[in-house]
Design an enzyme around this catalytic site. Structure first.
Site, mmCIF file in Angstrom:
data_model
loop_
_atom_site.group_PDB
_atom_site.id
_atom_site.type_symbol
_atom_site.label_atom_id
_atom_site.label_comp_id
_atom_site.label_asym_id
_atom_site.label_seq_id
_atom_site.Cartn_x
_atom_site.Cartn_y
_atom_site.Cartn_z
ATOM 1 N N MET A 1 0.837 -1.204 0.000
ATOM 2 C CA MET A 1 0.000 0.000 0.000
ATOM 3 C C MET A 1 0.866 1.246 0.000
ATOM 4 S SD MET A 1 -3.402 -0.620 2.257
ATOM 5 C CE MET A 1 -4.172 0.858 1.659
ATOM 6 N N PRO A 2 1.423 1.590 -1.156
ATOM 7 C CA PRO A 2 2.244 2.798 -1.220
ATOM 8 C C PRO A 2 1.430 4.058 -0.925
ATOM 9 C CG PRO A 2 2.055 1.761 -3.393
ATOM 10 C CD PRO A 2 1.339 0.892 -2.429
ATOM 11 N N HIS A 3 2.054 4.949 -0.169
ATOM 12 C CA HIS A 3 1.430 6.232 0.179
ATOM 13 C C HIS A 3 2.547 7.230 0.432
ATOM 14 C CE1 HIS A 3 2.028 3.779 3.775
ATOM 15 N NE2 HIS A 3 2.297 4.900 4.399
ATOM 16 N N GLY A 4 2.182 8.473 0.587
ATOM 17 C CA GLY A 4 3.186 9.524 0.738
ATOM 18 C C GLY A 4 3.823 9.570 2.120
#
Length: 144
Positions: free
Chosen positions: A60-63
């Site tokens: 779950m890539p996120h900033g």
């Protein structure tokens, strides 16, 4: 604006590495108007600091924490990668790009984690034939 719609879902994706997967997931968020282009750079930066692979074939890539100014609204993008993509020695078949306003981040993250923790649900997601079918599984399993 819906957190998930068919414009933000890509089935049968092939990527060369996790960075390409993150860029694609991020671009779907940009195109949908959830985030500014700079947010994608923050997603890549985050991955360099610590892997966003969560286990159970899910990343779950996120900033980063300082990427909040680039988020316009909460949204997620979904990539189904049948052949998998290497996230630091672990294989992800489901890559979910996430951008969330305020405290919604943990809410969305935990909803998704609960949904895919059931192997049966994960198999249904990965086996989705259409974007609508995948979205229905998420809507059934999460409060979107």
């Amino acid at each position: 604006m819906s957190i998930l719609n068919k414009e933000k879902v890509k089935l049968n994706v092939t990527v060369s590495d996790k960075f390409e997967a993150i860029r694609l997931a991020g671009q779907l968020l940009v195109d949908a108007g959830h985030v500014e282009q700079s947010y994608v750079d923050k997603m890549l930066e985050r991955e360099n600091v610590s892997s966003t692979y969560l286990g159970a074939r899910l990343a779950m890539p996120h900033g980063t924490n300082d990427s909040k100014p680039f988020i316009k609204s909460t949204g997620m993008s979904v990539l189904v990668v049948p052949n998998g993509v290497d996230f630091g020695g672990e294989t992800a078949n489901l890559v979910i790009g996430l951008a969330a306003v305020g405290d919604e981040h943990m809410e969305v993250l935990s909803s998704v984690a609960v949904l895919v923790s059931e192997e049966e649900d994960m198999e249904r997601i990965l086996g989705s034939q259409t974007e609508e079918e995948l979205i229905a599984i998420f809507e059934e399993g999460m409060e979107l």
